[in-house]
Design an enzyme around this catalytic site. Sequence first.
Site, PDB file in Angstrom:
ATOM      1  N   LYS A  93       0.988  -1.199   0.039  1.00 30.94           N
ATOM      2  CA  LYS A  93       0.029  -0.040  -0.080  1.00 30.94           C
ATOM      3  C   LYS A  93       0.910   1.215  -0.057  1.00 30.94           C
ATOM      4  O   LYS A  93       0.416   2.289  -0.484  1.00 30.94           O
ATOM      5  CB  LYS A  93      -0.877  -0.131   1.236  1.00 30.94           C
ATOM      6  CG  LYS A  93      -1.709  -1.101   1.279  1.00 30.94           C
ATOM      7  CD  LYS A  93      -3.180  -1.056   0.891  1.00 30.94           C
ATOM      8  CE  LYS A  93      -4.206  -2.173   0.917  1.00 30.94           C
ATOM      9  NZ  LYS A  93      -3.615  -3.471   0.496  1.00 30.94           N
TER      10      LYS A  93
HETATM   11  C1  LIG Z   1      -4.265  -4.311   0.009  1.00 32.65           C
HETATM   12  C2  LIG Z   1      -3.336  -5.822  -0.183  1.00 32.65           C
HETATM   13  C3  LIG Z   1      -3.532  -6.799  -1.204  1.00 32.65           C
HETATM   14  C4  LIG Z   1      -4.685  -6.720  -2.235  1.00 32.65           C
HETATM   15  O1  LIG Z   1      -4.591  -5.724  -3.120  1.00 32.65           O
HETATM   16  P1  LIG Z   1      -5.776  -5.148  -3.964  1.00 32.65           P
HETATM   17  O2  LIG Z   1      -5.385  -3.850  -4.762  1.00 32.65           O
HETATM   18  O3  LIG Z   1      -6.568  -4.747  -2.929  1.00 32.65           O
HETATM   19  O4  LIG Z   1      -6.357  -6.248  -4.915  1.00 32.65           O
HETATM   20  C5  LIG Z   1      -2.705  -7.755  -1.104  1.00 32.65           C
HETATM   21  N1  LIG Z   1      -1.717  -8.043  -0.398  1.00 32.65           N
HETATM   22  C6  LIG Z   1      -1.338  -7.045   0.618  1.00 32.65           C
HETATM   23  C7  LIG Z   1      -0.335  -7.387   1.612  1.00 32.65           C
HETATM   24  C8  LIG Z   1      -2.307  -6.003   0.757  1.00 32.65           C
HETATM   25  O5  LIG Z   1      -1.934  -4.994   1.855  1.00 32.65           O
END
Ligand SMILES: *Cc1c(COP(=O)(O)O)cnc(C)c1O
Length: 496
Positions: free
Chosen positions: A112
């Site tokens: 993120k």
């Molecule tokens: C948010 C997240 C995801 C999922 O990503 P999206 O963009 O919501 O599909 C996968 N792995 C981790 C560790 C995340 O924080």
Amino acid sequence: MYLSTRGGQAGLSAAEAIKTGLADDGGLFVPSRIPQVSQETLAQFGTMSYWERAAVILAPYLPDYSDGEIRAALTAAYNTEKFDDPEVAPLRSITADTAVLELWHGPTSAFKDMALQLMPRLLSQALRKTGEKAEIVILVATSGDTGKAALEGFKDVPQTRIIVFFPHGGVSEMQRLQMVTQEGGNVAVVAVKGNFDDAQNGVKEIFNDRAFNTALAERGFRLSSANSINWGRLAPQIVYYFSAYADMVRLGNVAPGHAVNFVVPTGNFGNILAAYYAKRMGLPINRLLCASNSNNVLTHFLRYGVYDRNRPFHTTLSPSMDILISSNLERLLYHITGGDCAQVKQWMEQLRSNGRYRVRDEDLDRIQEIFWADWADDAVTLTTIKEVYEEHCYLLDPHTAVAWHVLRQYREKTNDATPTVVVSTASPFKFNASVLSALTDGKQADGDEFAMLRQLSENTGWPIPPALATLAQKPVRHHRLCARDDMKAIVQDILS
Ligand SMILES: *Cc1c(COP(=O)(O)O)cnc(C)c1O
């Protein structure tokens, strides 16, 4: 120019789309034209830094931002103060045909950060460009990861404040410590007596309370959210697909111009959708493999064309993928149908009223030309972590392990030998208990979070990410605890 997937709004500048977040017809903003990146441009990426690559990819999406503004935002976001690897998003070659793209070298050790380090700066610039006088107050309800990444991203960004609510007793101890020790002059963190849904509903009520919003406006505040449907969070994610490809070429894993696959641990469909934009921009991508955990609503959709959220919700070892409504899929539907807003709107209405919709055969055909999907349950996730460590001395977190398993399934079922990049979304240290348990067949020593970090590091020789290692010494700066019904009062109190 940006428009809504449901057709109700069009002609917005990038700054307006980023400032507004969600279109007023409930749709998501998409670019009216997808810019192209030539092979010649791509060939120059090999010697560029991450932020320079980002400038090339993002500039056409931000025509109302000056080169100087883009450069300032990018160099403030992607540097070695924020990221613990000089490459920002390094690619690790594991075998001749498999590499891992590590997206977790940012301040919160999860992917993120790739978007949330940049988006607040683009938003702050958008406020200036659109003549917005109000101070923007970002409200976030978090089940753990997003809250911390948003706090780090918005920390001390001009003309913004951020207030994060997390469920008291409902996040891991590591996640709680990450949040309550948060530094910054414009941040607040509040524990809510309730679960995640209580916190999220509380935030929604605050957004929808007209009188409360009017009162805030009179005091110069405007509420907003930082969630993953904002275009300002999606666009930064396109960059690392180009960056990974350039590094595949540089490391000799693929010949220039030849295609690669990406396998992506997926929840809200934002990360993998960014890969789809990269493909549409001209990046040589063969297939995009969508990896889910037991909440496999996307696996079913990508196989059969039926999206059905009427199914049990599972709490898994890959919690950031525990999701039944993948909001960003709406953007894919828009592009796959050639921009048929009326059709997209109809499906989204069916999803809201019946919890399901079915796309037409021709839509599914187009989707399946690009996407392939499979999933892994918790038991498979744990054995995959162990097997990959024993075979390659490479540590996977549970989310990335789901992706690795899906890649193995894909190769078995299709015999496709295209070189493939596994997109790694979290540091294994962020999920230390699960990873230790996988490596020791459930026999890891008991201990607190920091003992587990040390044990994982000692067992593997991998260094603990600096931001997690120093957490034990940081003073707690946020002590607020409130009842579910007091969230509004707390916001008022924080802003006074
Ligand atoms: C948010 C997240 C995801 C999922 O990503 P999206 O963009 O919501 O599909 C996968 N792995 C981790 C560790 C995340 O924080």
